[in-house]
Design a protein around this motif. Structure first.
Motif, PDB file in Angstrom:
ATOM      1  N   CYS A 264      41.045  30.501  54.637  1.00  0.00           N
ATOM      2  CA  CYS A 264      41.951  29.571  53.965  1.00  0.00           C
ATOM      3  C   CYS A 264      41.764  29.609  52.458  1.00  0.00           C
ATOM      4  CB  CYS A 264      41.724  28.153  54.476  1.00  0.00           C
ATOM      5  SG  CYS A 264      42.334  27.844  56.149  1.00  0.00           S
ATOM      6  N   LEU A 265      40.529  29.613  52.019  1.00  0.00           N
ATOM      7  CA  LEU A 265      40.257  29.616  50.577  1.00  0.00           C
ATOM      8  C   LEU A 265      40.773  30.881  49.904  1.00  0.00           C
ATOM      9  CD1 LEU A 265      36.624  28.149  50.493  1.00  0.00           C
ATOM     10  CD2 LEU A 265      38.765  26.979  49.921  1.00  0.00           C
ATOM     11  N   PHE A 266      40.887  31.973  50.662  1.00  0.00           N
ATOM     12  CA  PHE A 266      41.383  33.225  50.106  1.00  0.00           C
ATOM     13  C   PHE A 266      42.887  33.411  50.343  1.00  0.00           C
ATOM     14  CE2 PHE A 266      41.537  38.009  49.962  1.00  0.00           C
ATOM     15  CZ  PHE A 266      41.159  38.129  48.617  1.00  0.00           C
ATOM     16  N   GLY A 267      43.509  32.476  51.037  1.00  0.00           N
ATOM     17  CA  GLY A 267      44.938  32.580  51.272  1.00  0.00           C
ATOM     18  C   GLY A 267      45.315  33.465  52.444  1.00  0.00           C
ATOM     19  N   ALA A 268      44.337  33.881  53.243  1.00  0.00           N
ATOM     20  CA  ALA A 268      44.634  34.729  54.399  1.00  0.00           C
ATOM     21  C   ALA A 268      45.107  33.911  55.596  1.00  0.00           C
ATOM     22  CB  ALA A 268      43.394  35.540  54.785  1.00  0.00           C
ATOM     23  N   THR A 269      44.857  32.587  55.580  1.00  0.00           N
ATOM     24  CA  THR A 269      45.316  31.667  56.611  1.00  0.00           C
ATOM     25  C   THR A 269      45.954  30.467  55.912  1.00  0.00           C
ATOM     26  OG1 THR A 269      43.600  32.330  58.184  1.00  0.00           O
ATOM     27  CG2 THR A 269      44.611  30.176  58.524  1.00  0.00           C
ATOM     28  N   PRO A 270      47.132  30.023  56.341  1.00  0.00           N
ATOM     29  CA  PRO A 270      47.791  28.885  55.681  1.00  0.00           C
ATOM     30  C   PRO A 270      46.947  27.621  55.772  1.00  0.00           C
ATOM     31  CG  PRO A 270      49.319  30.053  57.134  1.00  0.00           C
ATOM     32  CD  PRO A 270      47.960  30.597  57.432  1.00  0.00           C
ATOM     33  N   ALA A 271      46.977  26.833  54.700  1.00  0.00           N
ATOM     34  CA  ALA A 271      46.235  25.578  54.666  1.00  0.00           C
ATOM     35  C   ALA A 271      46.888  24.636  53.660  1.00  0.00           C
ATOM     36  CB  ALA A 271      44.772  25.818  54.287  1.00  0.00           C
ATOM     37  N   LEU A 272      46.615  23.354  53.837  1.00  0.00           N
ATOM     38  CA  LEU A 272      47.056  22.325  52.913  1.00  0.00           C
ATOM     39  C   LEU A 272      45.838  21.567  52.406  1.00  0.00           C
ATOM     40  CD1 LEU A 272      50.098  20.882  54.918  1.00  0.00           C
ATOM     41  CD2 LEU A 272      50.188  22.437  52.953  1.00  0.00           C
ATOM     42  N   ALA A 273      45.963  20.961  51.230  1.00  0.00           N
ATOM     43  CA  ALA A 273      44.867  20.169  50.679  1.00  0.00           C
ATOM     44  C   ALA A 273      45.427  19.102  49.755  1.00  0.00           C
ATOM     45  CB  ALA A 273      43.879  21.055  49.928  1.00  0.00           C
ATOM     46  N   ASP A 274      44.712  17.992  49.662  1.00  0.00           N
ATOM     47  CA  ASP A 274      45.104  16.945  48.712  1.00  0.00           C
ATOM     48  C   ASP A 274      44.844  17.397  47.287  1.00  0.00           C
ATOM     49  OD1 ASP A 274      45.747  15.343  50.904  1.00  0.00           O
ATOM     50  OD2 ASP A 274      43.702  14.537  51.004  1.00  0.00           O
ATOM     51  N   THR A 275      43.732  18.078  47.084  1.00  0.00           N
ATOM     52  CA  THR A 275      43.380  18.656  45.783  1.00  0.00           C
ATOM     53  C   THR A 275      42.893  20.074  46.018  1.00  0.00           C
ATOM     54  OG1 THR A 275      42.701  16.499  44.922  1.00  0.00           O
ATOM     55  CG2 THR A 275      41.919  18.462  43.732  1.00  0.00           C
ATOM     56  N   TRP A 276      43.369  21.020  45.196  1.00  0.00           N
ATOM     57  CA  TRP A 276      42.960  22.416  45.358  1.00  0.00           C
ATOM     58  C   TRP A 276      43.080  23.100  43.999  1.00  0.00           C
ATOM     59  CZ3 TRP A 276      44.901  25.753  50.067  1.00  0.00           C
ATOM     60  CH2 TRP A 276      44.151  26.940  50.137  1.00  0.00           C
ATOM     61  N   ASN A 277      41.941  23.341  43.381  1.00  0.00           N
ATOM     62  CA  ASN A 277      41.906  23.982  42.074  1.00  0.00           C
ATOM     63  C   ASN A 277      40.984  25.194  42.104  1.00  0.00           C
ATOM     64  OD1 ASN A 277      43.541  21.976  40.723  1.00  0.00           O
ATOM     65  ND2 ASN A 277      41.746  20.629  40.756  1.00  0.00           N
ATOM     66  N   VAL A 278      41.397  26.260  41.447  1.00  0.00           N
ATOM     67  CA  VAL A 278      40.572  27.452  41.257  1.00  0.00           C
ATOM     68  C   VAL A 278      40.519  27.738  39.762  1.00  0.00           C
ATOM     69  CG1 VAL A 278      40.305  29.917  41.693  1.00  0.00           C
ATOM     70  CG2 VAL A 278      41.153  28.430  43.503  1.00  0.00           C
TER      71      VAL A 278
ATOM     72  N   LEU B 162      49.126  30.065  48.209  1.00  0.00           N
ATOM     73  CA  LEU B 162      48.089  31.075  48.021  1.00  0.00           C
ATOM     74  C   LEU B 162      48.241  32.172  49.066  1.00  0.00           C
ATOM     75  CD1 LEU B 162      45.645  31.508  46.128  1.00  0.00           C
ATOM     76  CD2 LEU B 162      44.197  30.568  47.921  1.00  0.00           C
ATOM     77  N   SER B 163      48.087  33.392  48.615  1.00  0.00           N
ATOM     78  CA  SER B 163      48.023  34.572  49.476  1.00  0.00           C
ATOM     79  C   SER B 163      46.861  35.409  48.965  1.00  0.00           C
ATOM     80  CB  SER B 163      49.328  35.369  49.392  1.00  0.00           C
ATOM     81  OG  SER B 163      49.475  35.921  48.091  1.00  0.00           O
ATOM     82  N   PRO B 164      46.379  36.390  49.739  1.00  0.00           N
ATOM     83  CA  PRO B 164      45.291  37.226  49.226  1.00  0.00           C
ATOM     84  C   PRO B 164      45.633  37.890  47.896  1.00  0.00           C
ATOM     85  CG  PRO B 164      45.473  37.514  51.591  1.00  0.00           C
ATOM     86  CD  PRO B 164      46.637  36.659  51.175  1.00  0.00           C
ATOM     87  N   THR B 165      46.880  38.338  47.714  1.00  0.00           N
ATOM     88  CA  THR B 165      47.260  38.965  46.437  1.00  0.00           C
ATOM     89  C   THR B 165      47.162  37.964  45.302  1.00  0.00           C
ATOM     90  OG1 THR B 165      48.744  40.509  47.570  1.00  0.00           O
ATOM     91  CG2 THR B 165      49.106  40.162  45.221  1.00  0.00           C
ATOM     92  N   ARG B 166      47.686  36.741  45.528  1.00  0.00           N
ATOM     93  CA  ARG B 166      47.581  35.712  44.488  1.00  0.00           C
ATOM     94  C   ARG B 166      46.125  35.319  44.251  1.00  0.00           C
ATOM     95  NH1 ARG B 166      52.335  33.447  47.180  1.00  0.00           N
ATOM     96  NH2 ARG B 166      54.150  33.670  45.818  1.00  0.00           N
ATOM     97  N   ALA B 167      45.335  35.266  45.329  1.00  0.00           N
ATOM     98  CA  ALA B 167      43.932  34.892  45.176  1.00  0.00           C
ATOM     99  C   ALA B 167      43.206  35.882  44.274  1.00  0.00           C
ATOM    100  CB  ALA B 167      43.247  34.814  46.543  1.00  0.00           C
ATOM    101  N   VAL B 168      43.458  37.171  44.461  1.00  0.00           N
ATOM    102  CA  VAL B 168      42.830  38.181  43.608  1.00  0.00           C
ATOM    103  C   VAL B 168      43.281  38.002  42.160  1.00  0.00           C
ATOM    104  CG1 VAL B 168      42.681  40.653  43.123  1.00  0.00           C
ATOM    105  CG2 VAL B 168      42.514  39.839  45.481  1.00  0.00           C
ATOM    106  N   SER B 169      44.561  37.745  41.955  1.00  0.00           N
ATOM    107  CA  SER B 169      45.065  37.567  40.587  1.00  0.00           C
ATOM    108  C   SER B 169      44.518  36.306  39.944  1.00  0.00           C
ATOM    109  CB  SER B 169      46.593  37.531  40.588  1.00  0.00           C
ATOM    110  OG  SER B 169      47.083  36.367  41.238  1.00  0.00           O
ATOM    111  N   ARG B 170      44.104  35.319  40.775  1.00  0.00           N
ATOM    112  CA  ARG B 170      43.528  34.081  40.252  1.00  0.00           C
ATOM    113  C   ARG B 170      42.025  34.195  40.027  1.00  0.00           C
ATOM    114  NH1 ARG B 170      46.567  29.357  41.153  1.00  0.00           N
ATOM    115  NH2 ARG B 170      44.779  28.312  40.197  1.00  0.00           N
ATOM    116  N   GLY B 171      41.461  35.372  40.293  1.00  0.00           N
ATOM    117  CA  GLY B 171      40.041  35.572  40.020  1.00  0.00           C
ATOM    118  C   GLY B 171      39.137  35.397  41.213  1.00  0.00           C
TER     119      GLY B 171
END
Length: 491
Positions: free
Chosen positions: A294-308, A316-325
């Motif tokens: 979930c944290l890497f965007g490989a599985t869908p998830a929801l959160a009240d607060t989510w900051n990277v 979030l998707s794995p491609t976006r996760a990589v681009s976000r560092g």
């Protein structure tokens, strides 16, 4: 008994005059670094490959087989490190596979009955024989591989890193099965990098280095440092390095989630500061794999607060996760971490290549300095960036999966049991690389099935139980008892 066992693949020497003996009713540990020849020995004994020279004697007769089926017929079975299972088939179909050759029509009902009998008899009650194997957790797939080997009723059973994906409970289940088998006179060859397991279950051991037998030991006669020194050919004095200092509260948050929820997870709250190593503990199957995905965007998830990195996450998707560092070392390097038909260099570059970007030799040429740096810093044993990654040992493959994130300006690195199935020396190299990343300001979120890793190397440990954070341990409160207690819901 194996005498002067040798195996060469062209110019590559996998074994050179290896000698060892496994007696009836005993557990012989086969230890050595990755690439020392342990899996080659397993494959030769199991009939999966032929020795170049040397001899094997089994039950008083010369042992020469040309297939796995022939070895099983002679009384030798192996649970392989790289699972020899069909992921699209059911558990029952996989367990029936070795027995169906040349027996006419296949019966699903008979296969399910056989599987139910096998699983019940071996105290495996949590796996449905009708489940599709590929839908199971890696630990449960490993259990099925072991069950299938035991079902052959062998007189010699080879367990090649059979515990590498198992939880402590799973390891205890395996040890109970080993004791049952040895009590009936079955010999066990136990291949493992987990020295604590070897000291508990092995009666004797043989050490391989560079394909050659370099020593033997009996239970209680060697310390871990002695074994590591013999395996590596150098003196080893400390298994775990010193962890870096805990970042103070002024260090910026690299990861912040509150109320994270997905299938198998409920209201997860986590934070990790830059430079912090946050351990994720708990028995396998309590949501750790789902959390990292979930944290890497490989599985869908929801959160009240989510900051990277201080920036909010919306989709979030794995491609976006990589681009976000972010970076991710997944659980199963073979199916999720590597493209086995590509070279070492291309696998290192995989997250950074886009469909329109140049690949092949041009990409390797442009990144050669970085590739050489990664291979050198992790001591990857390879003939170069163009060598097919499938030709590497398991430990070196794992280094490639980890190495793609080195010196890549990461904010968060997610690790799913990255030291599973690799030797002590390779573990130490990965530990040093992790600590170097933490000292450079990368937040590391690390799920490990080895409690001692969490105790010695993590600043905090969040223990999951039934998809929730049961307890967060810090400082001196991070102890094996505290982690295990929280993992079983008693603390």
């Amino acid at each position: 008994m194996a005498s002067d066992l040798t195996k060469r693949y062209g110019a590559v020497r996998a074994l050179e005059d290896a000698n060892f003996e496994c007696r009836r009713g005993e557990v012989l540990a086969l230890v050595g670094e990755n690439g020392a020849g342990k899996s080659t020995v397993s494959r030769i004994l199991a009939g999966a490959t032929a020795a170049t020279s040397g001899s094997i004697t089994f039950n008083g007769s010369r042992f020469e087989v040309s297939s796995i089926a022939e070895a099983r017929a002679r009384g030798v079975a192996c649970a392989f490190q790289e699972l020899a299972l069909v992921p699209d088939w059911t558990v029952a179909e996989n367990l029936a596979l070795p027995e169906r050759r040349g027996r006419g029509l296949f019966s699903q009902r008979a296969a399910r009955e056989l599987a139910d009998e096998l699983l019940t008899g071996l105290d495996v009650t949590h796996i449905d024989p009708s489940a599709v194997l590929g839908d199971l957790r890696l630990a449960d797939r490993q259990v099925i591989e072991i069950v299938r080997a035991i079902a052959a009723d062998p007189r010699l059973l080879i367990l090649d890193e059979a515990s590498s994906a198992l939880s402590p409970t799973g390891v205890q289940w395996l040890f109970d099965r080993i004791r049952d088998l040895t009590a009936t006179g079955v010999g066990i060859i136990y291949v493992s990098h987990r020295l604590s397991e070897i000291s508990e279950i092995a009666d004797r051991g043989t050490v391989l280095r560079d394909g050659t037998t370099v020593g033997e030991f009996t239970r209680g006669s060697w310390s871990d440092d002695d074994l590591v020194s013999l395996m590596a050919g150098r003196t080893a004095r400390r298994h775990f390095p010193e962890r870096p200092a805990l970042p103070d509260e002024s260090a910026p948050l690299a990861l912040e989630v509150a109320g994270l929820r997905s299938e198998g997870l409920e209201n997860i709250d986590l934070t990790a500061r830059r430079g912090e190593i946050l351990g994720i503990g708990g028995l396998q199957g309590q949501g750790q794999a789902e959390l990292l995905r979930c944290l890497f965007g490989a599985t869908p998830a929801l959160a009240d607060t989510w900051n990277v990195g201080g920036r909010p996450v919306r989709r979030l998707s794995p491609t976006r996760a990589v681009s976000r560092g972010m970076g991710f070392v997944p659980e199963d390097r073979k199916t999720e971490g590597l493209a086995l038909t590509l070279g070492v260099g291309e696998n290192l570059l995989a997250p950074w290549l886009r469909p329109a970007s140049p690949g092949g030799d041009l990409a390797l040429q442009r990144s050669r300095t970085w590739i050489d740096h990664v291979l050198s810093s992790l001591s990857v044993r390879t003939r170069g960036p163009k060598e097919t990654v499938s030709a590497l040992s398991g430990g070196n493959q794992q280094k490639v999966v980890f190495g793609r994130w080195i010196d890549r300006d990461r904010t968060v690195l997610l690790l799913h049991d990255p030291t599973r199935g690799i030797d002590v020396r390779a573990k130490q190299e990965l530990y040093r690389a992790m600590l170097a990343l933490a000292e450079a300001g990368v937040a590391i979120v690390w799920f490990s099935t080895e409690v001692e890793e969490l105790v010695h190397l993590c600043h905090r440990v969040a223990v999951l139980y039934r998809g929730r954070v049961a307890r967060v341990l810090e400082g001196d409160a991070i102890t094996p008892d505290a982690i295990v207690g929280a993992a079983v819901g008693t603390a």
